[in-house]
Design a protein around this motif. Structure first.
Motif, short mmCIF file in Angstrom:
data_model
loop_
_atom_site.label_atom_id
_atom_site.label_comp_id
_atom_site.label_asym_id
_atom_site.label_seq_id
_atom_site.Cartn_x
_atom_site.Cartn_y
_atom_site.Cartn_z
N SER A 184 36.90 17.11 -18.90
CA SER A 184 36.06 18.22 -18.42
C SER A 184 35.54 19.08 -19.56
N ALA A 185 36.11 18.96 -20.75
CA ALA A 185 35.68 19.75 -21.90
C ALA A 185 34.69 19.01 -22.79
N LEU A 186 34.33 17.78 -22.44
CA LEU A 186 33.39 17.01 -23.26
C LEU A 186 32.05 17.72 -23.35
N ARG A 187 31.45 17.64 -24.52
CA ARG A 187 30.13 18.22 -24.74
C ARG A 187 29.26 17.17 -25.43
N GLY A 188 28.12 16.92 -24.89
CA GLY A 188 27.20 15.97 -25.49
C GLY A 188 26.20 16.69 -26.36
N ASP A 189 24.95 16.30 -26.25
CA ASP A 189 23.86 16.89 -27.01
C ASP A 189 23.33 18.09 -26.23
N GLN A 190 23.94 19.24 -26.45
CA GLN A 190 23.61 20.45 -25.68
C GLN A 190 22.18 20.95 -25.91
N ASP A 191 21.53 20.51 -26.97
CA ASP A 191 20.17 20.98 -27.27
C ASP A 191 19.09 20.14 -26.60
N ARG A 192 19.49 19.07 -25.95
CA ARG A 192 18.53 18.17 -25.31
C ARG A 192 18.05 18.77 -23.99
N SER B 55 20.71 10.71 -15.42
CA SER B 55 21.24 10.11 -16.65
C SER B 55 21.06 11.02 -17.86
N CYS B 56 20.03 11.83 -17.87
CA CYS B 56 19.82 12.75 -18.99
C CYS B 56 20.94 13.80 -19.03
N THR B 57 21.25 14.39 -17.88
CA THR B 57 22.32 15.40 -17.89
C THR B 57 23.67 14.76 -18.20
N THR C 141 23.61 14.58 -21.96
CA THR C 141 23.61 15.93 -22.52
C THR C 141 24.98 16.58 -22.41
N GLU C 142 25.67 16.33 -21.30
CA GLU C 142 26.92 17.02 -21.05
C GLU C 142 28.17 16.21 -21.38
N ALA C 143 28.09 14.89 -21.37
CA ALA C 143 29.30 14.08 -21.58
C ALA C 143 29.33 13.35 -22.91
N GLY C 144 28.19 13.17 -23.55
CA GLY C 144 28.16 12.57 -24.88
C GLY C 144 28.59 11.12 -24.95
N PRO C 145 29.14 10.71 -26.11
CA PRO C 145 29.39 9.30 -26.38
C PRO C 145 30.48 8.63 -25.53
#
Length: 107
Positions: A55-63, A94-96, A99-103
């Motif tokens: 739940s703490a994963l962060r992807g590309d927050q600037d996208r 798929s974009c979110t 953006t939110e879950a990353g690799p």
């Protein structure tokens, strides 16, 4: 090293119970990154950075993402650092997801 063995899925729909599975991979992070995940090193690094808290994963927050609702649900089940884990989260598209879950869920 405590055991790490996960099965990760991406499915089309709002809940794992009713969604149509699209992709599934395995991920192990100890003693070395591996499994069928296409980028196990990056996925394991992300999970280690958040102490295995999906739940703490962060992807590309600037996208920036478009606001089209086409839900995808991701799941993670298995063992992380010797503890059982079970995670499910629905993303609007798929974009979110990226953006939110990353690799971790990029497969």
């Amino acid at each position: 090293h405590a055991p790490n063995a996960l099965v990760l899925t991406v499915a089309k729909g709002e809940t794992a119970r009713t969604a149509t599975p699209l992709r599934a991979v395995t991920l192990t992070c100890a003693p070395t990154p591996g499994g069928t995940h296409p980028a196990p090193e990056a996925a394991c690094a992300e999970l280690r950075a958040v102490d295995g808290r999906f739940s703490a994963l962060r992807g590309d927050q600037d996208r920036a993402c478009i606001k089209i609702y086409d839900p995808l649900v991701v799941t993670a089940e298995g063992v992380w650092e010797g503890q059982r884990v079970r995670y499910e989260r629905t993303f609007g598209n798929s974009c979110t997801l990226q953006t939110e879950a990353g690799p971790v869920f990029s497969f």
